[in-house]
Design a protein around this motif. Sequence first.
Motif, short mmCIF file in Angstrom:
data_model
loop_
_atom_site.label_atom_id
_atom_site.label_comp_id
_atom_site.label_asym_id
_atom_site.label_seq_id
_atom_site.Cartn_x
_atom_site.Cartn_y
_atom_site.Cartn_z
N SER A 8 -10.40 54.41 -93.76
CA SER A 8 -10.65 53.50 -92.66
C SER A 8 -9.42 52.89 -92.08
O SER A 8 -9.46 52.23 -91.06
N THR A 9 -8.29 53.08 -92.71
CA THR A 9 -7.06 52.72 -92.01
C THR A 9 -6.78 53.72 -90.92
O THR A 9 -5.95 53.50 -90.05
N GLY A 10 -7.50 54.85 -90.97
CA GLY A 10 -7.41 55.82 -89.89
C GLY A 10 -6.27 56.79 -89.99
O GLY A 10 -6.02 57.54 -89.08
N VAL A 11 -5.55 56.82 -91.09
CA VAL A 11 -4.37 57.67 -91.18
C VAL A 11 -4.48 58.57 -92.38
O VAL A 11 -4.63 58.12 -93.50
N SER A 12 -4.43 59.87 -92.14
CA SER A 12 -4.46 60.81 -93.26
C SER A 12 -3.07 60.99 -93.81
O SER A 12 -2.07 60.81 -93.13
N ALA A 13 -3.00 61.39 -95.08
CA ALA A 13 -1.73 61.43 -95.79
C ALA A 13 -0.76 62.44 -95.20
O ALA A 13 0.45 62.23 -95.23
N HIS A 14 -1.28 63.56 -94.64
CA HIS A 14 -0.34 64.55 -94.12
C HIS A 14 0.37 64.03 -92.89
O HIS A 14 1.51 64.42 -92.60
N ILE A 15 -0.25 63.13 -92.13
CA ILE A 15 0.43 62.52 -90.98
C ILE A 15 1.57 61.66 -91.47
O ILE A 15 2.68 61.71 -90.95
N VAL A 16 1.30 60.85 -92.49
CA VAL A 16 2.34 60.00 -93.05
C VAL A 16 3.51 60.87 -93.53
O VAL A 16 4.68 60.56 -93.27
N GLY A 17 3.19 61.98 -94.19
CA GLY A 17 4.24 62.86 -94.69
C GLY A 17 5.05 63.47 -93.55
O GLY A 17 6.28 63.54 -93.62
N LYS A 18 4.37 63.93 -92.50
CA LYS A 18 5.08 64.54 -91.38
C LYS A 18 5.98 63.55 -90.67
O LYS A 18 7.12 63.85 -90.31
N LEU A 19 5.48 62.36 -90.46
CA LEU A 19 6.29 61.35 -89.78
C LEU A 19 7.47 60.94 -90.64
O LEU A 19 8.58 60.72 -90.14
N ASN A 20 7.25 60.82 -91.95
CA ASN A 20 8.36 60.51 -92.85
C ASN A 20 9.41 61.61 -92.82
O ASN A 20 10.61 61.34 -92.88
N ASN A 21 8.97 62.87 -92.75
CA ASN A 21 9.92 63.98 -92.68
C ASN A 21 10.77 63.90 -91.41
O ASN A 21 11.96 64.21 -91.42
N LEU A 22 10.14 63.47 -90.31
CA LEU A 22 10.89 63.38 -89.06
C LEU A 22 12.03 62.38 -89.16
O LEU A 22 13.12 62.61 -88.61
N VAL A 23 11.81 61.25 -89.83
CA VAL A 23 12.84 60.20 -89.89
C VAL A 23 13.69 60.30 -91.15
O VAL A 23 14.51 59.42 -91.40
N THR A 24 13.49 61.34 -91.95
CA THR A 24 14.34 61.52 -93.13
C THR A 24 15.04 62.87 -93.06
O THR A 24 16.17 62.97 -92.60
N SER A 25 14.36 63.94 -93.47
CA SER A 25 15.01 65.24 -93.54
C SER A 25 15.40 65.77 -92.16
O SER A 25 16.50 66.30 -91.98
#
Length: 1386
Positions: free
Chosen positions: A290-307
């Motif tokens: 219900s926060t509306g965010v699936s884990a793969h989105i979090v992972g993809k966005l984190n990859n964009l600002v890290t690796s």
Amino acid sequence: MGVLTVSSYRWIGRTASAHLTFVLALTWICYAYRDIWPLAMVASDPMDSAEGDILWVKVLILTFTAIVTPLCMPRRYVPIKATVLDPSSAGHAEQTASWLSLVTFSWLDQMILNAARVSHLPFDQFLPLANYDRARYLTERTLPHLDPLALGRKRHVFWGIVHIFYPEFLTMTTMLAIKAVTTFASPIGLFKLLQYLESNGIGSTVRPWVWISLLFFGPVLGSLAIQWYIFTSTRMTVRTEAIITQLVFTHALRIRATGIAGKPDYGRNLDSGPVELAESADADFSDTDSTGVSAHIVGKLNNLVTSDLRNIYHGCDILYIILYLPVQSGLCIWFLYTVLGWSAFVGMAVMISLFPVPGLFARFIQTVQSEKMSQTDSRVQVVSDVLRVIRMIKLFGWELLINEKVATERENELKYVKKYKLLEVLNNCINYLIPVAIMVATFVTYTVIMHESLTASRVFSSMAAFSLLRENLNNVLGMSPALIQANVSLDRLNKFLYETELLDRFDNECRPASQHSASTSSDGIGIRNAIFTWSRETSSSFSLCIEAELLFQRGGINLVVGPTGSGKTSLLLALLGELHYVSMTPDSFCNLPRSGGVAYVPQEAWIQNATIRENILFGSPYHERRYYQVIKQCALERDLELFPAGDHAEVGEMGVNLSGGQKARISLARAMYSNAEILLIDDVLAALDVGTAQWIVKHCFQGELMRDRTVILVTHNISVTTPIADFIVTLDVNGRIVGQKHLSRSHTSSSDSGTFADQAGIEFEMSEAHLQSSPTPPDTGLLVKDEEIAEGHVGWLPMTMYLSRMGGNHPVSFWALCIVSLAGCELLQVSRVWWLGAWAEQYVNRTPSQVNVPYYLTIFCVMLLLGSVCYSATFVAVAFGSLRASRAIHNSLLGSILDTTLGWLDKTPTSRIITRCTQDIQEVDSTLSSNFERLLGLTGSMIFEFGAVIVFSPAFLLPGGVITVIGICCGQLYMKAQLSAKREMSNARAPVLGHFDATVRGLTCVRAFGAEQAFIQESYCRIDRYTRIARSFYNLSRWVTLRMETLGGAFAAALAIFLVYGGQTNASDTGFSLNMAVAFSGTILWWIMAVNQFELSGNSLERVQQYLDIEQEPKSSDAGVPPAYWPASGGLRVDKLSARYSQDGPRVLHNISFEVRSGERIGIVGRTGSGKSSLALALLRCILTEGEVYYDGLLTSSINLDALRANITIIPQDPELLQGSLRYNLDPFQAHDDATLNDALRASGLSASQANSEAALTLDSAIAAGGSNLSVGQRQMVALARALVRQSKLLILDEATSAIDYETDATIQRSLRQELRGDVTVLTVAHRLRTVMDADKILVLDAGRVVEYAPPSWLLRDQDSKFRALVEESSDKAELYAMVFGDSSA
């Protein structure tokens, strides 16, 4: 003119000063041409020599006024807009330093000296952030060129970056051109100087000091140019990092939660290959996270600002490849042609013919690197998944099995690491041999075919050019993969910006034509004739269909009810605009007025890593009376009393130290405290016990703060909420409305009979003192401590850990092989250069035809081959040693984390642990080992090169030693400051990513509250903190490099002066000494840099070492292995059990005693925080316990933890699922067949709940990380099925069905009674009384003590029973009595 420079009008002063400086500089140039340049010529005199000493006084004064003064004069500080935004912003030293200080980086001196005086330089003593580097200024300046919405057209992000930084690119181009030219100052100076010695000065027109000065000024000017290039590049990179991070953050606030471009990157399971997302898996997004965010989105966005951001940084040297390397290579060819004639073209032909060889190797290495990265990604995915569910792993006793699986992944990764390292050694040999082969071909052509004399001047100067060609070849091959990766990462960023699905209100193509119809006022809340889907691309996924008009009642309480998976959460998200809107008719609409504010309470509470008070205030101003009203109405008073720091206590990452009920009530309190007129509340009562739920319904939903507010409440607790409801809407399993009805409220006045909370003695009253003053917390309330920052140099212990593991079982033999082979390699390297000088010496007294070229060439080639063998032996041994060390360190780290306590895990954010196991281990695998190899090679080179200089020029030992000592001192100063900067930068980056991660996970909450700007401002602050350290970190390297290259140039020039003016050596020996001196001057710089880089990468070792010395659970032993038959039954006896979460923490359980016969079903009830979950953890020995627990007759404290937990199954409050298929979640180690798994699914109620669903889950359905593509209720049913598969004799259900509708819950309970064998004991922790009414006994807990323990029929007959009071308070008490007695009588 001088008077005008001090004019009160700033522009007049600036103009006059610039004009005066120009005139004086022009005058100085005239004097330099007339009187200084003639001094460099053999037969010339100064033109104005008639003036005598007055001439040089004039030149000195003019030099001071025209050159020194303008260069040393501080620059005027020019503020920019950011200063207005931040009044505290002061001028940065970089903005006011003189030009000389700026280009020599002397403005860093004070900070470096400060760092030298302390063991660690704290953050506030680093240079402040320049206002033009502030995130807000950068964002406002650049987003119009990068943000798709602001840009208004599609343009690749690369061209946007070029447009923003084109002045920097022009500066970098200029600096590279200067560097390319000045690089040849040393070879030209060496060539001319040796020619002067060969001819004894006969015929020379230029004095030798001119050529000697080139040996100094060439490297210094080149260093100034290249350091300014890198300074500009790193400044641009840090700014780009800030800009892209903020760009991705801002754009993430607009994306649809499940609409990121591309499918989820489902990684590999522990036992199987990749799992693709089946289409049917989308079918149950109806009540997703219900926060509306699936884990793969979090992972993809984190990859964009890290690796991806890191890849873009490493690819920033595009100008170096497309401009510098071609220009320098062209100059090399010109120089070689000048020195060696057309034989240089033979060398070029050989180079061109051999060029494909390193290219093929590079391609092969790149393939291996790609496979290695794939294996690394696989291991990182597995490790990340494991660490995210590490609590479940410990509760299930899977540590050993998981360790074996991760070890298998690690070995697969290390196979490719080994292959990569061996290929790298071979590639380095080839890259070294090719330039030498080119040089040999050129020399042979020059001597044998052209019959020319190979003099010392030609040998040693051309060697420098060949060295440059070798460096260029290595740079092309080394930088190309980085550029390719940078291009891929830029494409990924561009795809995210332009192809990610946005919310309808940000997407012109999807923006609804009408938000509300004419027949419905704009302040109405409702939907008419509309379909909502999770993505506009989704074809067969769940859809919410509102086929008629649904209008919620303003100012009232509206209920949304329906079975699990029916789309109740989706309805709330549709109103919030989170789902894709599709109109069915021209008059369709979806409207949620936001002018009065909206607050959202998700089913899974989104809790920030902050204090309780900060979570409730959520950025709103603090109003004491309102705040404590909220605390009272949300039943948080007693909970706050349990925390020593009260509401100042930190709750940890995702509220890790809160119970499910506490998280739910804090989330509710956040909405209540806000001034929002509309509250969307998603099943907050599911996590609460009956008494607390009754309190919330009476005092919160009917309280003063709820007056005139509109509430839309999703709930399964219909009996409790219906009496206060004004409107109710019912959904079916396919997401369609099957009923809506207006109700007549039956309000209960405050004088009505007391609630269970009152009768049970649970005090909720707010004292007057609370209203008058804020309580002072007795301690800080910190749960998560700041990450430790080591001080001083990297400790010897981490280095010893690495070096000792390199040697394995034979450390003496290993290090002896490395040292001996390295010494042989470097000795042969020096000898080869000397041998070339000896070859050249033969032409002094002989004609070319008299020199035995094959003899000298054969000896040279033998030396070359032997050197290559020694080099290979050295670094192959080091490669195998680093693999041994990496394997041992990873195993130790993973074992330490898997064997730690839950208490330590609660205090340590998962992100920190994941960083140690992924980023730091990768650093050990690659960067650390590479830096060690580099340091080892440079150490050998430095020793032998310096030794060669001293052998041929013993008198230069003292000045050479002085320069070396000065260099080491500079290096030490640098390393003290750089280590502090590196550690602070690592810690400053983590909050940026943490805020990013937390915001994305709570995206729906943030947007619902309209808090985007507040979170953007917080992002600015965190990025600024990181940028402040990052700028200093990169600039420190410029400071030391410039000084070391200056010292190197001074060393070579001083040796040249000594040899030319004070020595009696010949040209060959002079050339050899100068060659060694120039090489040494470069080597000592790179050696100091290598020492620093090795120590910096050793920071990862330091961080790993910290996690090897953490709290550990008792180790397994042979004495703790239970008998093979155990457990034969589920009998349980608890005797005086007490428990606490830490050694110095308060007791949470007090002398609990009870006994359960095998096969009994025990219901455990009590208010939130009474110790129900703590009891479950204590039975598993997950927390510190006292007393005795006997399971099937054995004392649990005498049994190994893995054996104990493997034979007890618990379903915790928050179900944790793994990324992979449903089959993998039920049976991760493939121990059961499909029939068993399907039986478990039926018993858990999952099959029954989907009986009428259009797309049901199967064993092959994909489960996203954390189960984010399932509703909370579905996750609980999967977790229950997984528990049933284990077939334990003792089953603990901790609120296992709290998010499931009543009908499904009843089905599950009936199924459990039928499916479980008669000897299985079940302990059920539940807030729902109907879940435990058919239990054999009820255990009532309060404040960690047993209040009652008896069959429910006994307790219901006891008029003073707290359990009876709880039942009496329940709105469905008649049904509860009937479940026990068979009728409705008491």
